[in-house]
Write a protein that holds these residues in place. Structure first.
Motif, PDB file in Angstrom:
ATOM      1  N   VAL A 289       0.809  -1.222   0.000  1.00 11.81           N
ATOM      2  CA  VAL A 289       0.000   0.000   0.000  1.00 11.81           C
ATOM      3  C   VAL A 289       0.842   1.272   0.000  1.00 11.81           C
ATOM      4  N   ALA A 290       2.159   1.143   0.233  1.00 13.25           N
ATOM      5  CA  ALA A 290       3.022   2.319   0.231  1.00 13.25           C
ATOM      6  C   ALA A 290       4.443   1.918  -0.122  1.00 13.25           C
ATOM      7  N   VAL A 291       5.114   2.782  -0.883  1.00 10.63           N
ATOM      8  CA  VAL A 291       6.498   2.532  -1.294  1.00 10.63           C
ATOM      9  C   VAL A 291       7.322   3.797  -1.070  1.00 10.63           C
ATOM     10  N   ALA A 292       8.468   3.625  -0.408  1.00 10.67           N
ATOM     11  CA  ALA A 292       9.450   4.699  -0.284  1.00 10.67           C
ATOM     12  C   ALA A 292      10.652   4.301  -1.130  1.00 10.67           C
ATOM     13  N   ILE A 293      11.190   5.239  -1.886  1.00 11.14           N
ATOM     14  CA  ILE A 293      12.266   4.930  -2.819  1.00 11.14           C
ATOM     15  C   ILE A 293      13.291   6.054  -2.847  1.00 11.14           C
ATOM     16  N   SER A 294      14.539   5.688  -3.085  1.00  8.75           N
ATOM     17  CA  SER A 294      15.613   6.659  -3.283  1.00  8.75           C
ATOM     18  C   SER A 294      16.072   6.536  -4.736  1.00  8.75           C
ATOM     19  N   PRO A 295      15.488   7.320  -5.649  1.00  8.00           N
ATOM     20  CA  PRO A 295      15.812   7.179  -7.070  1.00  8.00           C
ATOM     21  C   PRO A 295      17.308   7.350  -7.332  1.00  8.00           C
ATOM     22  N   MET A 296      17.871   6.466  -8.129  1.00  4.90           N
ATOM     23  CA  MET A 296      19.302   6.527  -8.405  1.00  4.90           C
ATOM     24  C   MET A 296      19.635   7.644  -9.380  1.00  4.90           C
ATOM     25  N   VAL A 297      18.763   7.846 -10.364  1.00  6.12           N
ATOM     26  CA  VAL A 297      18.977   8.900 -11.361  1.00  6.12           C
ATOM     27  C   VAL A 297      17.720   9.761 -11.416  1.00  6.12           C
ATOM     28  N   ALA A 298      17.863  11.015 -11.052  1.00 11.05           N
ATOM     29  CA  ALA A 298      16.699  11.893 -10.923  1.00 11.05           C
ATOM     30  C   ALA A 298      15.927  12.044 -12.219  1.00 11.05           C
ATOM     31  N   SER A 299      16.617  11.965 -13.337  1.00 15.89           N
ATOM     32  CA  SER A 299      15.974  12.217 -14.637  1.00 15.89           C
ATOM     33  C   SER A 299      15.489  10.950 -15.329  1.00 15.89           C
ATOM     34  N   ASN A 300      15.518   9.806 -14.632  1.00 18.86           N
ATOM     35  CA  ASN A 300      15.127   8.546 -15.266  1.00 18.86           C
ATOM     36  C   ASN A 300      13.614   8.511 -15.510  1.00 18.86           C
TER      37      ASN A 300
ATOM     38  N   ASP B 202      15.772  12.556  -4.579  1.00 20.61           N
ATOM     39  CA  ASP B 202      14.478  12.853  -5.183  1.00 20.61           C
ATOM     40  C   ASP B 202      14.526  12.669  -6.694  1.00 20.61           C
ATOM     41  N   VAL B 203      13.361  12.673  -7.312  1.00 19.85           N
ATOM     42  CA  VAL B 203      13.259  12.708  -8.765  1.00 19.85           C
ATOM     43  C   VAL B 203      13.488  14.149  -9.230  1.00 19.85           C
ATOM     44  N   ASP B 204      13.595  14.342 -10.530  1.00 21.70           N
ATOM     45  CA  ASP B 204      13.669  15.688 -11.092  1.00 21.70           C
ATOM     46  C   ASP B 204      12.347  16.393 -10.777  1.00 21.70           C
ATOM     47  N   ARG B 205      12.404  17.399  -9.929  1.00 19.58           N
ATOM     48  CA  ARG B 205      11.171  18.002  -9.423  1.00 19.58           C
ATOM     49  C   ARG B 205      10.422  18.802 -10.481  1.00 19.58           C
ATOM     50  N   GLU B 206      11.118  19.305 -11.473  1.00 18.10           N
ATOM     51  CA  GLU B 206      10.436  20.069 -12.519  1.00 18.10           C
ATOM     52  C   GLU B 206       9.657  19.150 -13.451  1.00 18.10           C
TER      53      GLU B 206
ATOM     54  N   GLY C 271      28.465   8.330  -5.726  1.00 17.50           N
ATOM     55  CA  GLY C 271      28.039   7.021  -6.205  1.00 17.50           C
ATOM     56  C   GLY C 271      27.552   7.086  -7.634  1.00 17.50           C
ATOM     57  N   ASP C 272      26.687   8.068  -7.932  1.00 17.62           N
ATOM     58  CA  ASP C 272      26.113   8.190  -9.265  1.00 17.62           C
ATOM     59  C   ASP C 272      26.031   9.663  -9.639  1.00 17.62           C
ATOM     60  N   LEU C 273      26.633  10.030 -10.751  1.00 14.05           N
ATOM     61  CA  LEU C 273      26.650  11.430 -11.179  1.00 14.05           C
ATOM     62  C   LEU C 273      25.273  11.960 -11.532  1.00 14.05           C
ATOM     63  N   GLY C 274      24.323  11.058 -11.834  1.00 17.19           N
ATOM     64  CA  GLY C 274      22.987  11.489 -12.208  1.00 17.19           C
ATOM     65  C   GLY C 274      22.016  11.588 -11.049  1.00 17.19           C
ATOM     66  N   ALA C 275      22.449  11.243  -9.852  1.00 17.41           N
ATOM     67  CA  ALA C 275      21.577  11.302  -8.675  1.00 17.41           C
ATOM     68  C   ALA C 275      21.359  12.759  -8.261  1.00 17.41           C
ATOM     69  N   GLN C 276      20.112  13.113  -7.991  1.00 17.65           N
ATOM     70  CA  GLN C 276      19.781  14.492  -7.655  1.00 17.65           C
ATOM     71  C   GLN C 276      20.535  14.971  -6.424  1.00 17.65           C
ATOM     72  N   ASN C 277      20.603  14.134  -5.392  1.00 14.58           N
ATOM     73  CA  ASN C 277      21.288  14.560  -4.170  1.00 14.58           C
ATOM     74  C   ASN C 277      22.771  14.785  -4.420  1.00 14.58           C
TER      75      ASN C 277
END
Length: 231
Positions: free
Chosen positions: A97-108, A131-135, A175-181
């Motif tokens: 019923v609920a999922v928490a996730i740490s996206p590896m690449v914000a723009s995926n 986070d994901v790409d917020r825009e 860790g990953d250049l594409g990660a938002q954080n």
């Protein structure tokens, strides 16, 4: 330090679930009808051990069992395609019923689409730590729980200036250049150190400890006049 934030995220999800009327139905027959809250993690790194402990503690403190809920941590293969596979799996499991996730690449785009599909099924979705790409993809999750990464990067930059007031060259490791954080932390650092410092490179290890060690060795070997290593 992650135990408290992970307990907070579970509290937030519980409030959202109860507000939406999404409770499991406890029964004397054991776990039948129990609904799951899942935190999808990307690696088995000790970094997340405290988060796992926080989830279990919050599960007990919030008395989720009495509400017909349980909480657990799941792990993918440390790659975006691993996240996608897990999210698709969750769509076939009606007890989630609920999922928490740490996206590896914000723009995926593919990850964002799978999160949207979960939301359409009524699954509550939040992002944690990254986070994901917020825009582009803000609608695929309800909220983000994590550090103000730009501010964190700036604070690190201030420390670097105090350690090396004369400035110099630096390399950043993530860790990953594409990660938002990661992008926000690195940009915050670069903003804070100013013109006396020159960025030589940004190097990713894709969560491989061996690659992380190689990156540091290569950075030092290729740039003998480095002033700062930023991790």
């Amino acid at each position: 330090m992650l135990m408290r934030p992970c307990a907070i995220l579970l509290s937030c999800l519980t409030i959202v679930l109860c507000g939406c009327g999404q409770k499991g139905s406890s029964s004397s027959g054991g776990d039948e009808g129990v609904k799951r809250i899942v935190f999808l993690n990307n690696t088995n790194s000790p970094f997340w051990d405290a988060c796992r402990a926080g989830i279990k503690k919050a599960e007990k403190d919030l008395k989720l069992a009495s509400a017909g809920l349980s909480a657990e941590m799941d792990v993918n293969n440390g790659k975006p395609e691993g996240q996608i596979a897990k999210l698709r799996q969750y769509q076939t499991e009606p007890d989630i019923v609920a999922v928490a996730i740490s996206p590896m690449v914000a723009s995926n785009v593919a990850v964002a689409e799978e999160l949207r599909k979960l939301r359409k099924k009524g699954v509550q979705v939040i992002c944690v730590d990254n986070d994901v790409d917020r825009e582009k993809f803000r609608d695929c999750r309800q909220f983000y729980l994590g550090t103000d990464n730009i501010k964190g990067g700036r604070e690190l930059g201030i420390c670097a200036k105090q350690l090396q007031p004369e400035g110099g060259k630096y390399v950043q490791f993530v860790g990953d250049l594409g990660a938002q954080n990661a992008m926000e932390r690195m940009d915050g650092f670069t903003e804070a150190v100013g013109e006396k410092f020159t960025q030589v490179d940004r190097m990713a290890d894709t969560t491989s400890r061996q690659k992380a060690r190689e990156n540091v060795r290569n950075a030092i070997r290729n740039n003998p006049d480095l002033a700062v290593l930023v991790g």
